[in-house]
Design an enzyme around this catalytic site. Structure first.
Site, PDB file in Angstrom:
ATOM      1  CD  GLU A   1      23.886  24.783 125.990  1.00 28.70           C
ATOM      2  OE1 GLU A   1      23.483  25.949 126.086  1.00 28.70           O
ATOM      3  OE2 GLU A   1      24.849  24.448 125.260  1.00 28.70           O
TER       4      GLU A   1
ATOM      5  CD  GLU B   1      27.710  28.510 122.878  1.00 22.98           C
ATOM      6  OE1 GLU B   1      27.443  27.314 122.982  1.00 22.98           O
ATOM      7  OE2 GLU B   1      26.997  29.425 123.339  1.00 22.98           O
TER       8      GLU B   1
END
Length: 273
Positions: free
Chosen positions: A256, A155
Protein backbone atom coordinates in the site's frame (compact mmCIF):
# COMPACT_ATOMS: atom_id res chain seq x y z
CA UNK A 1 14.48 -15.18 5.17
CA UNK A 2 14.09 -12.12 2.95
CA UNK A 3 11.32 -10.73 0.79
CA UNK A 4 10.88 -13.80 -1.46
CA UNK A 5 9.57 -15.70 1.57
CA UNK A 6 6.56 -13.42 1.99
CA UNK A 7 3.24 -13.42 0.15
CA UNK A 8 2.57 -9.98 -1.31
CA UNK A 9 -0.57 -8.52 -2.81
CA UNK A 10 -0.96 -5.19 -4.58
CA UNK A 11 -3.37 -2.51 -3.40
CA UNK A 12 -5.01 -1.36 -6.63
CA UNK A 13 -6.33 1.83 -5.03
CA UNK A 14 -2.85 3.29 -4.59
CA UNK A 15 -0.80 1.38 -7.18
CA UNK A 16 -1.62 1.25 -10.90
CA UNK A 17 -3.96 4.21 -10.46
CA UNK A 18 -2.57 5.62 -13.71
CA UNK A 19 -4.88 3.04 -15.33
CA UNK A 20 -8.68 2.73 -15.29
CA UNK A 21 -9.93 0.49 -12.51
CA UNK A 22 -10.87 -2.40 -14.76
CA UNK A 23 -7.38 -2.49 -16.30
CA UNK A 24 -5.51 -2.64 -13.00
CA UNK A 25 -5.92 -6.37 -12.23
CA UNK A 26 -4.32 -7.31 -15.55
CA UNK A 27 -1.50 -4.82 -14.94
CA UNK A 28 -0.85 -6.35 -11.52
CA UNK A 29 -0.82 -9.80 -13.08
CA UNK A 30 1.63 -8.64 -15.75
CA UNK A 31 3.90 -7.42 -12.94
CA UNK A 32 3.88 -10.91 -11.43
CA UNK A 33 1.18 -10.67 -8.77
CA UNK A 34 -1.68 -13.11 -8.32
CA UNK A 35 -3.39 -11.32 -5.41
CA UNK A 36 -4.76 -7.79 -5.04
CA UNK A 37 -6.69 -5.66 -2.56
CA UNK A 38 -8.86 -2.55 -2.89
CA UNK A 39 -10.26 0.36 -0.98
CA UNK A 40 -13.96 0.68 -1.78
CA UNK A 41 -13.65 1.54 -5.50
CA UNK A 42 -16.90 3.52 -5.84
CA UNK A 43 -16.12 6.59 -3.74
CA UNK A 44 -19.37 8.36 -4.54
CA UNK A 45 -21.75 5.52 -3.74
CA UNK A 46 -21.95 2.62 -1.31
CA UNK A 47 -24.34 0.80 -3.65
CA UNK A 48 -23.06 0.84 -7.24
CA UNK A 49 -25.05 -0.77 -10.04
CA UNK A 50 -24.72 -4.55 -10.18
CA UNK A 51 -23.30 -4.24 -13.69
CA UNK A 52 -20.30 -2.34 -12.32
CA UNK A 53 -19.73 -4.90 -9.59
CA UNK A 54 -19.92 -7.69 -12.16
CA UNK A 55 -17.48 -5.91 -14.46
CA UNK A 56 -14.88 -5.64 -11.70
CA UNK A 57 -15.37 -9.29 -10.76
CA UNK A 58 -14.81 -10.30 -14.39
CA UNK A 59 -11.69 -8.12 -14.61
CA UNK A 60 -10.27 -9.87 -11.54
CA UNK A 61 -11.16 -13.29 -12.92
CA UNK A 62 -9.86 -12.58 -16.41
CA UNK A 63 -6.53 -11.43 -14.99
CA UNK A 64 -6.23 -14.48 -12.76
CA UNK A 65 -5.97 -12.28 -9.67
CA UNK A 66 -7.49 -13.13 -6.30
CA UNK A 67 -9.07 -10.32 -4.30
CA UNK A 68 -7.73 -10.80 -0.76
CA UNK A 69 -8.84 -7.56 0.90
CA UNK A 70 -11.63 -5.03 0.41
CA UNK A 71 -12.65 -1.91 2.33
CA UNK A 72 -16.24 -1.25 3.19
CA UNK A 73 -17.49 2.15 2.02
CA UNK A 74 -15.35 4.77 3.77
CA UNK A 75 -16.47 8.11 2.33
CA UNK A 76 -14.05 10.09 0.18
CA UNK A 77 -10.94 7.93 0.25
CA UNK A 78 -8.54 9.05 -1.05
CA UNK A 79 -9.63 12.41 0.28
CA UNK A 80 -10.56 13.91 3.63
CA UNK A 81 -12.64 11.01 4.96
CA UNK A 82 -11.40 8.07 7.01
CA UNK A 83 -14.49 5.94 7.20
CA UNK A 84 -18.22 6.38 7.75
CA UNK A 85 -19.35 3.91 10.38
CA UNK A 86 -18.97 6.21 13.42
CA UNK A 87 -20.48 9.27 11.73
CA UNK A 88 -24.09 9.93 12.77
CA UNK A 89 -26.69 10.57 10.13
CA UNK A 90 -26.40 10.00 6.41
CA UNK A 91 -22.86 8.61 6.34
CA UNK A 92 -23.68 5.92 8.88
CA UNK A 93 -26.74 5.02 6.82
CA UNK A 94 -24.55 4.79 3.73
CA UNK A 95 -22.17 2.46 5.54
CA UNK A 96 -25.03 0.19 6.57
CA UNK A 97 -26.35 0.12 3.02
CA UNK A 98 -22.89 -0.88 1.87
CA UNK A 99 -22.44 -3.78 4.27
CA UNK A 100 -24.61 -6.19 2.31
CA UNK A 101 -23.21 -5.03 -1.05
CA UNK A 102 -19.57 -5.32 -0.02
CA UNK A 103 -20.14 -8.67 1.66
CA UNK A 104 -21.89 -10.03 -1.41
CA UNK A 105 -19.00 -8.85 -3.59
CA UNK A 106 -16.54 -10.52 -1.22
CA UNK A 107 -18.52 -13.75 -1.50
CA UNK A 108 -18.58 -13.52 -5.30
CA UNK A 109 -14.82 -12.99 -5.51
CA UNK A 110 -13.68 -15.26 -2.69
CA UNK A 111 -12.36 -12.32 -0.67
CA UNK A 112 -11.85 -13.26 2.97
CA UNK A 113 -10.94 -9.94 4.61
CA UNK A 114 -13.12 -6.82 4.88
CA UNK A 115 -11.68 -3.61 6.32
CA UNK A 116 -13.95 -1.21 8.21
CA UNK A 117 -12.36 2.20 8.70
CA UNK A 118 -13.66 3.78 11.91
CA UNK A 119 -14.24 7.36 10.74
CA UNK A 120 -13.10 10.77 11.98
CA UNK A 121 -14.29 12.51 15.10
CA UNK A 122 -17.05 15.00 14.30
CA UNK A 123 -16.96 18.45 15.86
CA UNK A 124 -19.85 18.98 18.23
CA UNK A 125 -20.65 15.26 18.56
CA UNK A 126 -19.97 13.39 21.79
CA UNK A 127 -17.12 10.90 21.15
CA UNK A 128 -18.91 8.37 23.36
CA UNK A 129 -21.95 8.58 21.09
CA UNK A 130 -19.73 8.01 18.06
CA UNK A 131 -18.14 5.01 19.74
CA UNK A 132 -21.55 3.55 20.55
CA UNK A 133 -22.65 3.96 16.94
CA UNK A 134 -19.35 2.51 15.74
CA UNK A 135 -19.75 -0.63 17.83
CA UNK A 136 -23.28 -1.14 16.53
CA UNK A 137 -22.15 -0.80 12.92
CA UNK A 138 -19.01 -2.86 13.40
CA UNK A 139 -21.06 -5.67 14.90
CA UNK A 140 -23.32 -5.51 11.85
CA UNK A 141 -20.28 -5.68 9.59
CA UNK A 142 -18.71 -8.52 11.57
CA UNK A 143 -21.86 -10.61 11.25
CA UNK A 144 -22.03 -9.94 7.51
CA UNK A 145 -18.35 -10.81 7.09
CA UNK A 146 -18.83 -14.00 9.08
CA UNK A 147 -21.70 -14.93 6.80
CA UNK A 148 -19.35 -15.01 3.80
CA UNK A 149 -16.42 -16.61 5.61
CA UNK A 150 -14.43 -13.40 6.04
CA UNK A 151 -12.67 -11.64 8.89
CA UNK A 152 -13.37 -8.06 9.82
CA UNK A 153 -10.29 -5.82 9.91
CA UNK A 154 -9.88 -2.90 12.32
CA UNK A 155 -7.10 -0.47 11.35
CA UNK A 156 -5.10 2.15 13.20
CA UNK A 157 -4.05 5.14 11.09
CA UNK A 158 -1.38 7.76 11.72
CA UNK A 159 -1.85 11.04 13.53
CA UNK A 160 -0.02 13.42 11.10
CA UNK A 161 -2.19 12.36 8.15
CA UNK A 162 -5.38 11.54 10.05
CA UNK A 163 -5.48 13.80 13.15
CA UNK A 164 -9.24 13.38 13.74
CA UNK A 165 -9.18 9.58 13.48
CA UNK A 166 -9.46 8.11 17.00
CA UNK A 167 -7.62 4.80 16.48
CA UNK A 168 -4.01 5.94 16.48
CA UNK A 169 -2.26 2.99 18.09
CA UNK A 170 -2.16 -0.75 17.73
CA UNK A 171 -3.66 -1.14 21.17
CA UNK A 172 -6.63 1.12 20.40
CA UNK A 173 -7.49 -0.86 17.26
CA UNK A 174 -7.17 -4.21 19.01
CA UNK A 175 -9.35 -2.97 21.87
CA UNK A 176 -12.08 -2.12 19.37
CA UNK A 177 -11.76 -5.57 17.80
CA UNK A 178 -12.12 -7.09 21.28
CA UNK A 179 -15.32 -5.11 21.88
CA UNK A 180 -16.75 -6.26 18.55
CA UNK A 181 -15.94 -9.88 19.30
CA UNK A 182 -17.54 -9.55 22.72
CA UNK A 183 -20.66 -8.03 21.16
CA UNK A 184 -21.05 -10.67 18.45
CA UNK A 185 -19.47 -13.77 19.99
CA UNK A 186 -18.03 -14.57 16.56
CA UNK A 187 -14.34 -13.86 17.14
CA UNK A 188 -13.77 -12.70 13.55
CA UNK A 189 -12.80 -9.08 14.29
CA UNK A 190 -9.03 -8.82 13.81
CA UNK A 191 -6.26 -6.24 13.64
CA UNK A 192 -5.00 -4.76 10.37
CA UNK A 193 -1.32 -4.19 11.15
CA UNK A 194 -0.04 -1.41 8.90
CA UNK A 195 3.66 -0.93 9.54
CA UNK A 196 3.74 2.48 7.85
CA UNK A 197 0.93 4.00 9.92
CA UNK A 198 2.27 2.63 13.18
CA UNK A 199 5.79 3.84 12.42
CA UNK A 200 4.43 7.34 11.73
CA UNK A 201 2.96 7.24 15.24
CA UNK A 202 6.32 6.34 16.72
CA UNK A 203 5.31 2.89 17.92
CA UNK A 204 7.89 0.21 18.72
CA UNK A 205 7.11 -2.05 15.78
CA UNK A 206 8.93 -5.03 17.20
CA UNK A 207 6.87 -4.84 20.37
CA UNK A 208 3.66 -4.44 18.35
CA UNK A 209 4.50 -7.60 16.44
CA UNK A 210 5.22 -9.54 19.62
CA UNK A 211 2.03 -8.33 21.27
CA UNK A 212 -0.42 -8.57 18.38
CA UNK A 213 0.82 -10.94 15.66
CA UNK A 214 -1.68 -13.54 16.82
CA UNK A 215 -4.51 -10.99 16.56
CA UNK A 216 -3.51 -9.83 13.07
CA UNK A 217 -5.79 -10.58 10.15
CA UNK A 218 -3.84 -8.67 7.51
CA UNK A 219 -0.61 -6.69 7.11
CA UNK A 220 0.13 -3.65 4.94
CA UNK A 221 3.45 -1.96 4.27
CA UNK A 222 5.03 1.20 2.89
CA UNK A 223 8.36 2.77 3.74
CA UNK A 224 8.74 5.79 6.00
CA UNK A 225 9.25 8.65 5.41
CA UNK A 226 7.40 9.20 2.16
CA UNK A 227 5.04 6.22 2.00
CA UNK A 228 7.08 4.89 -0.89
CA UNK A 229 8.27 1.44 -1.88
CA UNK A 230 10.52 -0.54 0.47
CA UNK A 231 14.02 0.89 0.29
CA UNK A 232 12.93 4.46 -0.33
CA UNK A 233 12.84 5.26 3.39
CA UNK A 234 14.44 3.99 6.57
CA UNK A 235 12.04 1.33 7.88
CA UNK A 236 13.68 -2.12 8.24
CA UNK A 237 10.75 -3.74 6.48
CA UNK A 238 12.50 -6.97 5.56
CA UNK A 239 13.46 -7.58 9.18
CA UNK A 240 10.01 -6.64 10.46
CA UNK A 241 8.29 -9.00 8.03
CA UNK A 242 10.64 -11.77 9.11
CA UNK A 243 9.72 -11.04 12.73
CA UNK A 244 6.05 -11.28 11.81
CA UNK A 245 6.63 -14.64 10.14
CA UNK A 246 8.61 -15.87 13.13
CA UNK A 247 5.71 -14.80 15.36
CA UNK A 248 3.36 -16.99 13.37
CA UNK A 249 1.80 -14.61 10.84
CA UNK A 250 1.39 -16.50 7.57
CA UNK A 251 -1.09 -14.25 5.76
CA UNK A 252 -0.78 -11.80 2.92
CA UNK A 253 1.22 -8.57 3.01
CA UNK A 254 -0.46 -5.75 1.14
CA UNK A 255 1.69 -3.30 -0.80
CA UNK A 256 0.00 0.00 0.00
CA UNK A 257 2.68 2.44 -1.10
CA UNK A 258 2.93 5.30 -3.55
CA UNK A 259 5.02 4.51 -6.65
CA UNK A 260 6.30 8.07 -6.93
CA UNK A 261 6.74 9.70 -10.32
CA UNK A 262 7.38 6.44 -12.16
CA UNK A 263 4.79 3.99 -13.50
CA UNK A 264 3.63 1.53 -10.86
CA UNK A 265 5.06 -1.42 -12.81
CA UNK A 266 8.54 0.03 -12.30
CA UNK A 267 8.23 0.24 -8.50
CA UNK A 268 8.81 -3.42 -7.68
CA UNK A 269 12.55 -3.64 -8.18
CA UNK A 270 13.03 -4.08 -4.42
CA UNK A 271 11.49 -7.56 -4.67
CA UNK A 272 14.55 -8.77 -6.50
CA UNK A 273 17.03 -7.33 -4.01
Amino acid sequence: MGYPDHRFDVNLSILFTELPLLERPAAAAAAGFTAVELWWPWIETPTPPQAELDALRRALDDAGTQLVGLNFYAGRLPGPDRGALSLPGAESDRFRANVEVASAFAAATGCRALNALYGNRVEGVDPAAQDELALENLALAARAAHGVGAVLLIEALNRPESPRYPLLSARSAVEVADKVNEATGLGNATFLLDLYHLSMNGEDLGQVIKAYAARTGHVQIADNPGRGAPGTGSLPLERLLDELADAGYAGMVGLEYKPGDRPSAESFGWLGS
